[in-house]
Motif scaffolding. Structure first.
Motif, PDB file in Angstrom:
ATOM      1  N   UNK A 142       0.829  -1.210   0.000  1.00  0.00           N
ATOM      2  CA  UNK A 142       0.000   0.000   0.000  1.00  0.00           C
ATOM      3  C   UNK A 142       0.856   1.250   0.000  1.00  0.00           C
ATOM      4  N   UNK A 143       0.432   2.212  -0.825  1.00  0.00           N
ATOM      5  CA  UNK A 143       1.006   3.541  -0.814  1.00  0.00           C
ATOM      6  C   UNK A 143      -0.008   4.488  -0.193  1.00  0.00           C
ATOM      7  N   UNK A 144       0.153   5.766  -0.431  1.00  0.00           N
ATOM      8  CA  UNK A 144      -0.771   6.754   0.122  1.00  0.00           C
ATOM      9  C   UNK A 144      -2.158   6.641  -0.517  1.00  0.00           C
ATOM     10  N   UNK A 145      -2.210   6.402  -1.826  1.00  0.00           N
ATOM     11  CA  UNK A 145      -3.473   6.343  -2.555  1.00  0.00           C
ATOM     12  C   UNK A 145      -3.641   5.028  -3.307  1.00  0.00           C
ATOM     13  N   UNK A 146      -2.551   4.533  -3.882  1.00  0.00           N
ATOM     14  CA  UNK A 146      -2.608   3.319  -4.693  1.00  0.00           C
ATOM     15  C   UNK A 146      -1.908   2.158  -3.989  1.00  0.00           C
ATOM     16  N   UNK A 147      -2.272   0.951  -4.410  1.00  0.00           N
ATOM     17  CA  UNK A 147      -1.653  -0.253  -3.863  1.00  0.00           C
ATOM     18  C   UNK A 147      -1.320  -1.200  -5.008  1.00  0.00           C
ATOM     19  N   UNK A 148      -0.237  -1.951  -4.856  1.00  0.00           N
ATOM     20  CA  UNK A 148       0.120  -2.986  -5.818  1.00  0.00           C
ATOM     21  C   UNK A 148      -0.264  -4.328  -5.215  1.00  0.00           C
ATOM     22  N   UNK A 149      -1.000  -5.123  -5.988  1.00  0.00           N
ATOM     23  CA  UNK A 149      -1.455  -6.428  -5.536  1.00  0.00           C
ATOM     24  C   UNK A 149      -0.824  -7.472  -6.458  1.00  0.00           C
ATOM     25  N   UNK A 150       0.033  -8.325  -5.907  1.00  0.00           N
ATOM     26  CA  UNK A 150       0.692  -9.384  -6.667  1.00  0.00           C
ATOM     27  C   UNK A 150      -0.099 -10.665  -6.494  1.00  0.00           C
ATOM     28  N   UNK A 151      -0.407 -11.322  -7.634  1.00  0.00           N
ATOM     29  CA  UNK A 151      -1.268 -12.498  -7.639  1.00  0.00           C
ATOM     30  C   UNK A 151      -0.538 -13.671  -8.288  1.00  0.00           C
ATOM     31  N   UNK A 152      -0.561 -14.810  -7.619  1.00  0.00           N
ATOM     32  CA  UNK A 152      -0.019 -16.052  -8.165  1.00  0.00           C
ATOM     33  C   UNK A 152      -1.131 -16.700  -8.977  1.00  0.00           C
TER      34      UNK A 152
END
Length: 69
Positions: free
Chosen positions: A18-28
């Motif tokens: 998570x960042x301030x506004x956006x998040x990176x979601x890594x999916x297997x």
């Protein structure tokens, strides 16, 4: 959930950054393959995305939209 998009990959969340506004979601998605989607932090919280959660990655044009039950 019914969708018009036909490019749906199912997988498991392996990381959420998570960042301030956006998040990176890594999916297997299996077979040693991973994809990463950038979504809002609000979406992460609403979908309760966390490591180990099963998700569907819906790919439409250049965007990946996540859906969870």
């Amino acid at each position: 959930m019914k969708l018009s998009a036909r490019n749906v990959l199912t997988g498991t969340v392996v990381d959420v950054t998570k960042g301030a506004v956006a998040a990176k979601v890594k999916i297997d998605i299996g077979g040693g393959h991973h994809i990463t989607s950038t979504v809002t932090v609000e979406a992460v919280e609403e979908l309760r995305l966390e490591k180990g959660k099963s998700v569907s990655a819906i790919i439409k044009a250049s965007d990946i939209i996540l859906g969870a039950d």
